[in-house]
Motif scaffolding. Structure first.
Motif, PDB file in Angstrom:
ATOM      1  N   ASP A  52      -1.162   3.216   5.429  1.00 44.42           N
ATOM      2  CA  ASP A  52      -0.362   2.285   6.233  1.00 44.42           C
ATOM      3  C   ASP A  52       0.845   3.015   6.838  1.00 44.42           C
ATOM      4  OD1 ASP A  52       1.798   2.309   4.327  1.00 44.42           O
ATOM      5  OD2 ASP A  52       0.831   0.712   3.199  1.00 44.42           O
ATOM      6  N   ASP A  53       1.483   2.373   7.794  1.00 47.09           N
ATOM      7  CA  ASP A  53       2.593   2.989   8.532  1.00 47.09           C
ATOM      8  C   ASP A  53       3.757   3.370   7.625  1.00 47.09           C
ATOM      9  OD1 ASP A  53       1.164   2.762  10.868  1.00 47.09           O
ATOM     10  OD2 ASP A  53       2.203   0.954  11.554  1.00 47.09           O
ATOM     11  N   GLU A  54       4.052   2.545   6.631  1.00 47.85           N
ATOM     12  CA  GLU A  54       5.169   2.829   5.718  1.00 47.85           C
ATOM     13  C   GLU A  54       4.909   4.108   4.914  1.00 47.85           C
ATOM     14  OE1 GLU A  54       7.478   0.767   1.937  1.00 47.85           O
ATOM     15  OE2 GLU A  54       6.263  -0.480   3.265  1.00 47.85           O
ATOM     16  N   ASP A  55       3.706   4.250   4.393  1.00 49.95           N
ATOM     17  CA  ASP A  55       3.364   5.456   3.635  1.00 49.95           C
ATOM     18  C   ASP A  55       3.346   6.687   4.540  1.00 49.95           C
ATOM     19  OD1 ASP A  55       3.193   4.159   1.203  1.00 49.95           O
ATOM     20  OD2 ASP A  55       1.031   3.823   1.355  1.00 49.95           O
TER      21      ASP A  55
ATOM     22  N   PHE B 279       6.931   7.749   5.126  1.00 47.70           N
ATOM     23  CA  PHE B 279       7.472   8.391   3.929  1.00 47.70           C
ATOM     24  C   PHE B 279       6.954   9.821   3.807  1.00 47.70           C
ATOM     25  CE2 PHE B 279       7.046   9.623  -0.520  1.00 47.70           C
ATOM     26  CZ  PHE B 279       8.366   9.517  -0.940  1.00 47.70           C
TER      27      PHE B 279
END
Length: 95
Positions: A62-65, A68
């Motif tokens: 996903d975009d968040e991972d 990060f």
């Protein structure tokens, strides 16, 4: 000019029928991005084949991972730093 336009401010492009192209603020970083992307592409092909063999699909990051991960290992300094051992080994082996 087309390749430069496609690359924009990114560090890699996949050239259809030609392969990978990476750039970096240092030679070390460009080499690290190339080696890393090559490993990622190989791993993705294996994962896709394994998933297809089971009748499934791979799970996408996903975009968040992804953000990060970029902050952890995707910076120019990280590219240089991660390539250093490879360059040290080559220098040692060839003198």
């Amino acid at each position: 000019q087309n390749i430069a336009k496609s690359l924009g401010n990114k560090k890699a492009v996949l050239l259809q029928n030609h392969g990978l192209l990476t750039v970096g603020q240092t030679i070390e970083a460009a080499v690290f991005w190339f080696l890393s992307l090559e490993k990622c592409c190989y791993t993705q092909l294996l994962a896709d084949a394994a998933a297809a063999g089971r009748g499934g699909e791979t799970i996408k990051v996903d975009d968040e991972d992804a953000a990060f991960t970029y902050k952890t290992v995707g910076t120019p300094r990280a590219g240089w730093f991660n390539a250093k051992p490879t360059f040290d080994l080559v220098a040692h082996e060839i003198g």
